[in-house]
Motif scaffolding. Structure first.
Motif, PDB file in Angstrom:
ATOM      1  N   GLU A  45       0.990  -0.967   0.202  1.00 58.76           N
ATOM      2  CA  GLU A  45      -0.017  -0.106  -0.642  1.00 58.76           C
ATOM      3  C   GLU A  45       0.962   1.188  -0.077  1.00 58.76           C
ATOM      4  O   GLU A  45       1.590   1.732   0.652  1.00 58.76           O
ATOM      5  N   THR A  46       0.619   2.307  -1.139  1.00 57.46           N
ATOM      6  CA  THR A  46       1.507   3.026  -1.294  1.00 57.46           C
ATOM      7  C   THR A  46      -0.075   4.734  -0.819  1.00 57.46           C
ATOM      8  O   THR A  46      -1.040   3.678  -0.801  1.00 57.46           O
ATOM      9  N   PRO A  47       0.750   5.300  -0.756  1.00 61.66           N
ATOM     10  CA  PRO A  47      -0.990   7.074  -0.013  1.00 61.66           C
ATOM     11  C   PRO A  47      -1.157   6.909  -1.203  1.00 61.66           C
ATOM     12  O   PRO A  47      -1.931   8.232  -0.969  1.00 61.66           O
ATOM     13  N   LEU A  48      -0.896   7.082  -2.576  1.00 63.06           N
ATOM     14  CA  LEU A  48      -1.870   6.435  -3.991  1.00 63.06           C
ATOM     15  C   LEU A  48      -2.334   5.968  -4.717  1.00 63.06           C
ATOM     16  O   LEU A  48      -2.899   5.670  -4.861  1.00 63.06           O
ATOM     17  N   GLY A  49      -2.194   4.289  -3.626  1.00 66.17           N
ATOM     18  CA  GLY A  49      -2.643   3.578  -4.027  1.00 66.17           C
ATOM     19  C   GLY A  49      -2.211   2.088  -3.842  1.00 66.17           C
ATOM     20  O   GLY A  49      -1.352   2.462  -2.252  1.00 66.17           O
ATOM     21  N   THR A  50      -2.352   1.138  -4.855  1.00 64.06           N
ATOM     22  CA  THR A  50      -1.879  -0.595  -4.520  1.00 64.06           C
ATOM     23  C   THR A  50      -0.454  -0.448  -5.350  1.00 64.06           C
ATOM     24  O   THR A  50      -1.170  -0.221  -6.316  1.00 64.06           O
ATOM     25  N   CYS A  51       0.191  -1.662  -4.368  1.00 62.91           N
ATOM     26  CA  CYS A  51       1.511  -1.864  -5.645  1.00 62.91           C
ATOM     27  C   CYS A  51       1.371  -3.221  -5.358  1.00 62.91           C
ATOM     28  O   CYS A  51       1.791  -4.146  -4.395  1.00 62.91           O
TER      29      CYS A  51
END
Length: 219
Positions: free
Chosen positions: A59-65
């Motif tokens: 989980e990144t601050p802007l979405g999922t990787c």
């Protein structure tokens, strides 16, 4: 045995090794230790290329990787005392590894070219089904690596074994190839051709333990 000689291709590794060999630069023990650490980091990076990975959702601050992350249960074991800087370099990359330490030294007999490997102190976690990285900067005759691996056997059978060394002699490599299983990996920064009559690597660099930590006390 799978042998990975990293100086078969030129890289910044050449600089670190040349500084360790140089009789003027190696007098700076702090730089000597740091060069072993840096070589340990490079060896760790190369070892990481053949380890196991699994997909993981990040989980990144802007979405999922989705990324592949390491999936090995590593035990990092170094041979005291010269192995300490190499251990630190490897631990920089494998910071979640469990750690083991073992002492091994040559006990010379009356003949200067006759000795046996004495293993004394040993602290080790369970090795059963783990990835063992056994670190020893100087691979001379190969007897120390074989003796320490034998001493580790009561702690369980590793799933895989990687040997990490800075400088080795071809004779030592030939010796350990006969005593370790065929699927063992040797990761070594450079290989020298010979041993002298006392079993030291030629041209080598001298006593790595003394250069890193000072001369041993004489009993």
């Amino acid at each position: 045995m799978h042998i990975h000689n990293l100086t078969e291709q030129d890289s910044i590794l050449n600089t670190f090794i040349s500084e360790m060999r140089d009789v003027t630069i190696q007098k700076d023990s702090m730089r000597f230790r740091r060069n072993i650490e840096r070589i340990g980091e490079i060896l760790g990076y190369e070892i990481s290329k053949v380890l196991n990975y699994k997909p993981s959702q990040i989980e990144t601050p802007l979405g999922t990787c989705e990324m592949n992350v390491m999936d090995n249960d590593i035990v990092l074991c170094s041979i005291l005392r010269a192995g300490v800087p190499l251990h630190n370099g490897l631990l920089t990359y494998f910071d979640n590894a469990q750690n083991a330490f073992i002492s091994a030294y040559r006990q010379h007999h009356k003949k200067p070219d006759s000795f046996e490997i004495i293993v004394e102190y040993l602290a080790c976690p369970n090795l059963e089904n783990k990835t063992l990285i056994l670190a020893d900067p100087m691979l001379a005759t190969g007897q120390s690596l074989v003796a320490t691996f034998e001493a580790l056997k009561p702690f369980g059978k590793p799933k895989e074994v990687h040997l990490a060394c800075v400088i080795g002699a071809q004779e030592g490599i030939d010796y350990i190839s006969k005593h370790f299983e065929k699927d063992t990996h040797l990761w070594i920064a450079t290989v020298d051709p010979d041993l002298n009559e006392k079993g030291y690597i030629m041209p080598g660099l001298g006593d790595a333990g003394d250069l890193a930590f000072g001369e041993k006390l004489q009993h």
